[in-house]
Structure formats: structure tokens, C-alpha cells
Design an enzyme around this catalytic site. Structure first.
Site, PDB file in Angstrom:
ATOM      1  N   GLY A  14       0.754  -1.035  -0.183  1.00  0.00           N
ATOM      2  CA  GLY A  14       0.017  -0.042   0.009  1.00  0.00           C
ATOM      3  C   GLY A  14       0.700   1.171   0.062  1.00  0.00           C
ATOM      4  N   ALA A  15       2.070   1.186  -0.767  1.00  0.00           N
ATOM      5  CA  ALA A  15       3.029   2.133  -0.684  1.00  0.00           C
ATOM      6  C   ALA A  15       2.742   3.412  -1.105  1.00  0.00           C
ATOM      7  CB  ALA A  15       4.441   1.514  -1.047  1.00  0.00           C
ATOM      8  N   ARG A  16       1.667   3.547  -2.043  1.00  0.00           N
ATOM      9  CA  ARG A  16       1.434   4.845  -2.618  1.00  0.00           C
ATOM     10  C   ARG A  16       0.226   5.378  -2.082  1.00  0.00           C
ATOM     11  NH1 ARG A  16       4.523   3.105  -6.848  1.00  0.00           N
ATOM     12  NH2 ARG A  16       2.815   1.601  -7.672  1.00  0.00           N
ATOM     13  N   ALA A 109      -2.558  -3.604  14.779  1.00  0.00           N
ATOM     14  CA  ALA A 109      -2.917  -2.633  15.745  1.00  0.00           C
ATOM     15  C   ALA A 109      -4.069  -1.705  14.755  1.00  0.00           C
ATOM     16  CB  ALA A 109      -1.660  -1.626  15.780  1.00  0.00           C
ATOM     17  N   PRO A 110      -5.147  -1.717  15.752  1.00  0.00           N
ATOM     18  CA  PRO A 110      -6.394  -1.091  15.346  1.00  0.00           C
ATOM     19  C   PRO A 110      -5.961   0.379  15.188  1.00  0.00           C
ATOM     20  CG  PRO A 110      -6.820  -2.375  17.107  1.00  0.00           C
ATOM     21  CD  PRO A 110      -5.351  -2.478  16.993  1.00  0.00           C
ATOM     22  N   ASN A 111      -4.908   1.004  15.930  1.00  0.00           N
ATOM     23  CA  ASN A 111      -4.227   2.346  15.768  1.00  0.00           C
ATOM     24  C   ASN A 111      -3.008   2.458  16.316  1.00  0.00           C
ATOM     25  OD1 ASN A 111      -4.118   5.097  16.158  1.00  0.00           O
ATOM     26  ND2 ASN A 111      -6.384   5.387  15.958  1.00  0.00           N
ATOM     27  N   HIS A 139     -13.862  10.829  10.545  1.00  0.00           N
ATOM     28  CA  HIS A 139     -12.530  10.402   9.654  1.00  0.00           C
ATOM     29  C   HIS A 139     -12.759  11.326   8.448  1.00  0.00           C
ATOM     30  CE1 HIS A 139     -11.712   7.250  12.277  1.00  0.00           C
ATOM     31  NE2 HIS A 139     -10.456   7.125  11.842  1.00  0.00           N
ATOM     32  N   HIS A 140     -11.654  11.390   7.664  1.00  0.00           N
ATOM     33  CA  HIS A 140     -11.822  11.879   6.377  1.00  0.00           C
ATOM     34  C   HIS A 140     -12.948  11.241   5.240  1.00  0.00           C
ATOM     35  CE1 HIS A 140      -9.434   8.570   4.911  1.00  0.00           C
ATOM     36  NE2 HIS A 140      -8.907   8.604   6.084  1.00  0.00           N
ATOM     37  N   LYS A 143     -12.142   7.410   3.551  1.00  0.00           N
ATOM     38  CA  LYS A 143     -12.121   6.365   4.308  1.00  0.00           C
ATOM     39  C   LYS A 143     -13.313   5.195   3.806  1.00  0.00           C
ATOM     40  CE  LYS A 143     -11.911   4.342   9.028  1.00  0.00           C
ATOM     41  NZ  LYS A 143     -10.561   3.570   8.747  1.00  0.00           N
ATOM     42  N   THR A 150     -10.526   1.618  15.119  1.00  0.00           N
ATOM     43  CA  THR A 150     -10.567   1.973  16.388  1.00  0.00           C
ATOM     44  C   THR A 150     -11.646   1.821  17.023  1.00  0.00           C
ATOM     45  OG1 THR A 150      -8.472   3.352  15.544  1.00  0.00           O
ATOM     46  CG2 THR A 150      -9.498   3.864  17.601  1.00  0.00           C
TER      47      THR A 150
HETATM   48  N1  LIG Z   1      -3.898   1.409  12.631  1.00  0.00           N
HETATM   49  C1  LIG Z   1      -3.729   2.691  12.256  1.00  0.00           C
HETATM   50  O1  LIG Z   1      -3.114   3.615  13.102  1.00  0.00           O
HETATM   51  C2  LIG Z   1      -4.194   3.294  10.787  1.00  0.00           C
HETATM   52  C3  LIG Z   1      -4.851   2.536  10.162  1.00  0.00           C
HETATM   53  N2  LIG Z   1      -5.272   3.068   8.761  1.00  0.00           N
HETATM   54  C4  LIG Z   1      -5.994   2.191   7.847  1.00  0.00           C
HETATM   55  O2  LIG Z   1      -4.952   1.636   6.910  1.00  0.00           O
HETATM   56  C5  LIG Z   1      -5.698   1.376   5.746  1.00  0.00           C
HETATM   57  C6  LIG Z   1      -5.032   2.302   4.626  1.00  0.00           C
HETATM   58  O3  LIG Z   1      -5.213   3.682   4.915  1.00  0.00           O
HETATM   59  P1  LIG Z   1      -5.065   4.767   3.832  1.00  0.00           P
HETATM   60  O4  LIG Z   1      -3.479   4.583   3.604  1.00  0.00           O
HETATM   61  O5  LIG Z   1      -5.660   5.929   4.417  1.00  0.00           O
HETATM   62  O6  LIG Z   1      -5.660   4.263   2.563  1.00  0.00           O
HETATM   63  P2  LIG Z   1      -5.155   4.499   1.022  1.00  0.00           P
HETATM   64  O7  LIG Z   1      -6.230   4.256   0.049  1.00  0.00           O
HETATM   65  O8  LIG Z   1      -4.757   6.199   0.858  1.00  0.00           O
HETATM   66  O9  LIG Z   1      -4.198   3.318   0.762  1.00  0.00           O
HETATM   67  C7  LIG Z   1      -4.380   2.033   0.556  1.00  0.00           C
HETATM   68  C8  LIG Z   1      -3.155   1.863  -0.498  1.00  0.00           C
HETATM   69  O10 LIG Z   1      -3.342   0.358  -0.806  1.00  0.00           O
HETATM   70  C9  LIG Z   1      -3.290  -0.043  -2.256  1.00  0.00           C
HETATM   71  N3  LIG Z   1      -3.584  -1.279  -2.453  1.00  0.00           N
HETATM   72  C10 LIG Z   1      -4.882  -1.711  -2.800  1.00  0.00           C
HETATM   73  N4  LIG Z   1      -4.643  -3.092  -3.004  1.00  0.00           N
HETATM   74  C11 LIG Z   1      -3.465  -3.402  -2.739  1.00  0.00           C
HETATM   75  C12 LIG Z   1      -2.729  -4.589  -2.957  1.00  0.00           C
HETATM   76  N5  LIG Z   1      -3.223  -5.816  -3.246  1.00  0.00           N
HETATM   77  N6  LIG Z   1      -1.328  -4.632  -2.527  1.00  0.00           N
HETATM   78  C13 LIG Z   1      -0.687  -3.287  -2.461  1.00  0.00           C
HETATM   79  N7  LIG Z   1      -1.351  -2.178  -2.524  1.00  0.00           N
HETATM   80  C14 LIG Z   1      -2.666  -2.281  -2.481  1.00  0.00           C
HETATM   81  C15 LIG Z   1      -4.124   1.123  -2.808  1.00  0.00           C
HETATM   82  O11 LIG Z   1      -4.145   1.364  -4.109  1.00  0.00           O
HETATM   83  P3  LIG Z   1      -5.608   1.862  -4.813  1.00  0.00           P
HETATM   84  O12 LIG Z   1      -5.946   3.132  -4.368  1.00  0.00           O
HETATM   85  O13 LIG Z   1      -5.126   1.770  -6.336  1.00  0.00           O
HETATM   86  O14 LIG Z   1      -6.282   0.606  -4.616  1.00  0.00           O
HETATM   87  C16 LIG Z   1      -3.672   2.347  -1.879  1.00  0.00           C
HETATM   88  O15 LIG Z   1      -2.600   3.001  -2.665  1.00  0.00           O
HETATM   89  C17 LIG Z   1      -7.207   1.434   5.826  1.00  0.00           C
HETATM   90  O16 LIG Z   1      -7.722   0.409   6.244  1.00  0.00           O
HETATM   91  C18 LIG Z   1      -7.369   2.663   7.243  1.00  0.00           C
HETATM   92  O17 LIG Z   1      -8.266   2.308   8.001  1.00  0.00           O
HETATM   93  C19 LIG Z   1      -5.156   4.245   8.463  1.00  0.00           C
HETATM   94  C20 LIG Z   1      -4.542   5.051   9.391  1.00  0.00           C
HETATM   95  C21 LIG Z   1      -3.976   4.643  10.732  1.00  0.00           C
HETATM   96  O1  LIG Z   2      -8.477   5.260   7.718  1.00  0.00           O
HETATM   97  C1  LIG Z   2      -8.118   5.923   8.551  1.00  0.00           C
HETATM   98  O2  LIG Z   2      -7.666   7.092   8.410  1.00  0.00           O
HETATM   99  C2  LIG Z   2      -7.721   5.383   9.799  1.00  0.00           C
HETATM  100  N1  LIG Z   2      -8.058   4.160  10.045  1.00  0.00           N
HETATM  101  C3  LIG Z   2      -7.745   3.362  11.385  1.00  0.00           C
HETATM  102  C4  LIG Z   2      -9.215   3.001  11.878  1.00  0.00           C
HETATM  103  O3  LIG Z   2     -10.135   2.490  11.251  1.00  0.00           O
HETATM  104  O4  LIG Z   2      -9.380   2.989  13.157  1.00  0.00           O
HETATM  105  C5  LIG Z   2      -7.053   4.111  12.456  1.00  0.00           C
HETATM  106  C6  LIG Z   2      -7.293   5.878  12.543  1.00  0.00           C
HETATM  107  O5  LIG Z   2      -8.500   5.889  12.865  1.00  0.00           O
HETATM  108  C7  LIG Z   2      -7.024   6.212  11.043  1.00  0.00           C
END
Ligand SMILES: NC(=O)C1=CN([C@@H]2O[C@H](COP(=O)(O)OP(=O)(O)OC[C@H]3O[C@@H](n4cnc5c(N)ncnc54)[C@H](OP(=O)(O)O)[C@@H]3O)[C@@H](O)[C@H]2O)C=CC1
Ligand SMILES: O=C(O)C1=N[C@H](C(=O)O)C[C@H](O)C1
Length: 252
Positions: A14-16, A109-111, A139-140, A143, A150
Site C-alpha cells: 500500500g506504498a502509494r 494494531a487498530p491504531n 474521519h476523512h 475512508k 479503532t
Molecule cells: N492502524 C492505524 O493506526 C491506521 C490504520 N489505517 C488504515 O490503513 C488502511 C489504509 O489507509 P489509507 O492509507 O488512508 O488508504 P489509501 O487508500 O490511501 O491507501 C491504500 C493503498 O493500498 C493500495 N492497495 C490496494 N490493494 C493493494 C494490494 N493488493 N497490494 C498493495 N497495495 C494495495 C491502494 O491502491 P488503490 O488506491 O489503487 O486501490 C492504495 O494506494 C485503512 O484500512 C485504514 O483504516 C489508517 C491510518 C492509521
Molecule cells: O482510515 C483511517 O484514516 C484510519 N483508520 C484506522 C481506523 O479505522 O481506526 C485508524 C485511524 O483511525 C485512521
């Protein structure tokens, strides 16, 4: 002769994405870690094993994270997971995969925000003393999932604390006129999900008892807030074989 420790080789799935980009920056800036692989949607997971990744960090989405985990565990690579969408059934499935790979660690980790972890711990501590509790998460709007991971986890720890203290059901005389007006029920706790432009990640836990309320609130104002927790997970996950849920165990 001095032993020089080789940097830990880290890949990001999910690097991008919003979180993935932040994780790549944080890993890159850490002297004891090397970013060896950045994988996004449509790119082969084998790029990570070919690059010699020792730990993967997954911030993808709930639809693909299980497949990523199954593959990484099969390869013997430990994983730090921030992606949401986990259930007890998913945890069981991961434990099953890990049983065949006893050296592999998975941390979910949920958060990763230190403040958010404390907010959940404080909520669990307060739960037994109040008649009512509801969760409001914000959230934004990009999502994908609701309620947030969380909020789901917070509801679970509150429900466990209330059950352990034999708390009676919460008072609520509502006859719901429109579905959803009272949020959704997670383990007996009402959760309300708000999505609005300008928000990042925020949560309030509102407790009520006769004549008083207690509000515990956490705000992530920037995704950099998650990075200390993510790096702590990356540095420690290989020393914790099996499945670890939550960063709490590493903080203590
Ligand atoms: N635990 C924590 O503290 C936090 C958790 N999160 C969670 O992290 C997740 C990601 O959030 P966020 O970064 O905002 O989401 P984004 O949509 O910005 O990023 C997810 C990325 O993963 C890519 N992706 C999709 N499928 C694959 C795959 N099979 N292999 C590799 N990459 C893939 C997506 O590509 P494409 O867009 O092309 O599908 C996208 O670039 C969510 O579930 C969010 O709730 C977020 C913040 C904090
Ligand atoms: O999608 C997010 O942004 C976040 N996702 C996680 C969640 O589902 O709780 C953690 C944080 O709230 C940000």
C-alpha cells in the site's frame, strides 16, 4: 572487532496510499531500517521477497489484507498491519496460518497513535463506573470502512470491562423512527461514524452517569502521529512470534 548490526530490511504494502507514503518516509529516515520494497495495487508481492524483506508493513484495505498476510506468513516474513477490517474470525484464520510458521510474528494494531492507545485504555478503565457509553468517531471522507477499526476495538474493550463488572444494560427508551438514528451496535455499544472533508482521524468516548458525563477524546491531526507506533512495531514484531493484537503489549 566490533559487531555492526545490519539495518532491518522493510517492505511496504500500500506504498502509494496516504499511510503507505508516510511509512516509506519514516522507514527511510530511520538509521536502523532499510526500505527495500514499495508495493502498491497490481504489483507482485514477490518483489518484497526478492528484495529480501524481513518485515512487511501493510496499509492497504480490508479486501486485500488477508491475502497479503497469507502470502507473507507462507514466505516466513513477519508483518506489521495497520489496515482495518479485522474480526475475531479473521484473527483465528491468521492464528491457523501462523501455527505452521512458528517463527513468524504478525502485529495488528487498530491504531498506532500513542494517544489513541491511551484513549482506549482510559475508556476501558472508566467503563464499569458509568451507566451509559457511546462512541463518536470522525474521519476523512475517503475512508472505505465504517465504523473505524479503532471504534470497533474501543467498543470491544469497553464491552469486556462492563461484562467483567456485571454492569446492567444501558438505559435507552428510544423507539427508533429511522434506521441508523442511534448509530450502530458494536458489542452492545452504540457507535456513530462521521465522515467530513478536513478531518483526519478523531474519536470521542462519551460516558454518562447520574449528574455527570466524562468525555475522552483523541485527535490525530496528521498521519505522522502514527509513525512512532509503526516503527516500534517494525523493530519488535520479529521478537514476538504468533499474533499480537494492539500495540499495548509493546508499550508496556
Ligand atoms: N492502524 C492505524 O493506526 C491506521 C490504520 N489505517 C488504515 O490503513 C488502511 C489504509 O489507509 P489509507 O492509507 O488512508 O488508504 P489509501 O487508500 O490511501 O491507501 C491504500 C493503498 O493500498 C493500495 N492497495 C490496494 N490493494 C493493494 C494490494 N493488493 N497490494 C498493495 N497495495 C494495495 C491502494 O491502491 P488503490 O488506491 O489503487 O486501490 C492504495 O494506494 C485503512 O484500512 C485504514 O483504516 C489508517 C491510518 C492509521
Ligand atoms: O482510515 C483511517 O484514516 C484510519 N483508520 C484506522 C481506523 O479505522 O481506526 C485508524 C485511524 O483511525 C485512521
Amino acid at each position: 572487532m566490533n559487531d555492526v548490526l545490519e539495518p532491518l530490511r522493510v517492505g511496504v504494502l500500500g506504498a502509494r496510499g496516504r499511510m503507505g507514503l508516510e511509512v516509506c518516509k519514516a522507514v527511510d529516515a530511520a538509521g536502523d531500517l532499510t526500505l527495500v520494497s514499495m508495493i502498491d495495487a497490481g504489483e507482485p508481492l514477490f518483489n518484497a521477497s526478492d528484495a529480501g524483506a524481513q518485515v512487511l508493513v501493510d496499509f492497504t484495505n480490508p479486501d486485500v489484507v488477508m491475502e497479503n498476510l497469507r502470502w507473507a506468513i507462507e514466505q516466513g516474513i513477519s508483518v506489521v498491519v495497520g489496515t482495518s477490517g479485522f474480526t475475531e474470525e479473521r484473527h483465528e484464520q491468521i492464528r491457523g496460518w501462523l501455527a505452521d510458521r512458528p517463527g513468524v510474528g504478525v502485529l495488528i494494531a487498530p491504531n498506532f497513535g500513542i494517544g489513541a492507545i491511551l484513549m482506549m485504555q482510559f475508556a476501558a478503565r472508566a467503563a464499569r463506573y458509568f451507566d451509559s457509553v457511546e462512541i463518536i468517531e470522525q474521519h476523512h471522507p475517503r475512508k472505505l470502512d465504517a465504523p473505524s477499526g479503532t471504534a470497533m476495538h474501543t467498543a470491544k474493550v469497553i464491552a469486556e470491562a462492563r461484562a467483567a463488572a456485571s454492569c446492567p444494560p444501558m438505559p435507552d427508551a428510544t423507539k427508533e423512527e429511522l434506521a441508523g438514528a442511534r448509530g450502530t451496535d458494536v458489542d452492545g455499544v452504540r457507535v456513530h461514524s462521521i465522515r467530513a472533508a478536513g478531518l483526519v482521524a478523531h474519536q470521542e468516548v462519551l460516558f454518562g452517569a447520574t449528574g455527570e458525563t466524562l468525555t475522552i477524546r483523541h485527535d490525530s491531526l496528521d498521519r505522522s502521529s502514527f509513525m512512532p507506533g509503526v516503527l516500534l512495531g517494525v523493530r519488535n514484531v520479529r521478537n514476538r512470534p504468533g499474533l499480537t493484537i494492539g500495540l499495548d503489549a509493546l508499550l508496556d
